[in-house]
Design an enzyme around this catalytic site. Structure first.
Site, PDB file in Angstrom:
ATOM      1  N   GLY A 168       0.812  -1.211   0.000  1.00  0.00           N
ATOM      2  CA  GLY A 168       0.000   0.000   0.000  1.00  0.00           C
ATOM      3  C   GLY A 168       0.840   1.253   0.000  1.00  0.00           C
ATOM      4  N   SER A 169       0.153   2.390   0.019  1.00  0.00           N
ATOM      5  CA  SER A 169       0.833   3.671  -0.154  1.00  0.00           C
ATOM      6  C   SER A 169       1.733   4.036   1.020  1.00  0.00           C
ATOM      7  CB  SER A 169      -0.199   4.780  -0.379  1.00  0.00           C
ATOM      8  OG  SER A 169      -1.114   4.854   0.697  1.00  0.00           O
ATOM      9  N   GLY A 209      -6.757  -3.900   3.934  1.00  0.00           N
ATOM     10  CA  GLY A 209      -7.199  -4.509   2.682  1.00  0.00           C
ATOM     11  C   GLY A 209      -7.554  -3.518   1.597  1.00  0.00           C
ATOM     12  N   GLY A 210      -7.348  -2.213   1.883  1.00  0.00           N
ATOM     13  CA  GLY A 210      -7.623  -1.220   0.855  1.00  0.00           C
ATOM     14  C   GLY A 210      -6.762  -1.404  -0.387  1.00  0.00           C
ATOM     15  N   GLY A 211      -5.587  -1.994  -0.187  1.00  0.00           N
ATOM     16  CA  GLY A 211      -4.705  -2.290  -1.308  1.00  0.00           C
ATOM     17  C   GLY A 211      -4.950  -3.646  -1.941  1.00  0.00           C
ATOM     18  N   ASP A 251       3.725  -2.467   8.104  1.00  0.00           N
ATOM     19  CA  ASP A 251       2.632  -2.356   7.144  1.00  0.00           C
ATOM     20  C   ASP A 251       1.758  -1.164   7.519  1.00  0.00           C
ATOM     21  OD1 ASP A 251       1.117  -2.984   4.936  1.00  0.00           O
ATOM     22  OD2 ASP A 251       0.379  -4.902   5.711  1.00  0.00           O
ATOM     23  N   GLU A 256      -1.237 -10.329   3.653  1.00  0.00           N
ATOM     24  CA  GLU A 256      -0.804  -9.560   4.812  1.00  0.00           C
ATOM     25  C   GLU A 256      -1.080 -10.328   6.101  1.00  0.00           C
ATOM     26  OE1 GLU A 256      -1.392  -5.056   2.962  1.00  0.00           O
ATOM     27  OE2 GLU A 256      -3.005  -5.993   4.095  1.00  0.00           O
TER      28      GLU A 256
END
Length: 222
Positions: A26-27, A94-96, A80, A102
């Protein structure tokens, strides 16, 4: 330096020479991987595994040694991000789209550090849609079962098609509004046939690092 980068760089300070490290997705995790790559270039020796193909590709580009899962054993630390975190260190992730990988990696890590900016720090979970990973077989039945748990559930769409995880599964984004009892919901969701896992991470985070707009970094420990 943006807030995500500040939180990430603070977390990477915990990595020591010789550690086995899990790389998030993720970002926010992106910035952690970038900083780890800098430290590896300066002589830090680690072995790493990644929670997504995108993170693995980035790590390889930066010269971070990626080790097969069957050769690395248990991890010392994983760093993370999260989409939401509350005061009890319960996470929504879980947005990614990498929640399953994960959860597998972070369950096999001695220490999990979560890095977020202040927008992800919430009193109650649920404003961010809860991602649930679903196998494609008879997926509409699974989606209907998810809706019966009290949410508005829709398939995640990317480029006009259903989003596919690295595992070849779908993501249903479930809008509860407020999640009052995350432990009970996690069990209920994972009992639905067709659900692989969900984005509630409970009793997993050991530390959360929160970067705030005023320049302050808050650290919340288990």
């Amino acid at each position: 330096m943006n807030l995500k980068q500040k939180a990430a760089e603070k977390a990477v300070e915990a990595i020591q020479d010789g550690m086995k490290v899990g790389l998030g997705t993720g970002s926010t995790a992106y910035w952690a991987i970038q900083k780890i790559g800098e430290r590896v270039a300066q002589g830090l020796y680690i072995q790493a595994v990644a929670t997504s193909q995108a993170s693995e590709d980035l790590a390889r580009e930066l010269g971070i040694p990626i080790i097969p899962f069957d050769q690395i054993g248990r991890l010392d630390i994983t760093i993370d991000g999260a989409d939401e975190v509350n005061e009890e260190l319960v996470l929504v992730k879980g947005g990614g789209g990498a929640l399953l990988r994960e959860k597998i990696v972070e369950s096999n890590s001695d220490r999990l550090i979560i890095i977020v900016d202040e927008s992800k720090d919430v009193k109650k979970l649920g404003a961010f849609p809860l991602p649930v990973e679903v196998v494609p077989f008879a997926s509409e039945w699974t989606l209907e079962a998810l809706r019966k748990t009290g949410c508005e559930a829709e398939w995640r769409i990317k480029d006009g098609e259903r989003f596919l995880t690295d595992n070849g599964n779908y993501i249903a984004d479930c809008r509860y509004g407020t999640i009052e009892h995350p432990q009970e919901l996690e069990i209920r969701l994972n009992q639905i046939p067709g659900v692989v896992d969900n984005g509630l991470f409970i009793n997993m985070a050991d530390q959360v690092i929160i970067a705030r707009a005023n320049g302050q970094i808050d650290i919340r420990n288990k």
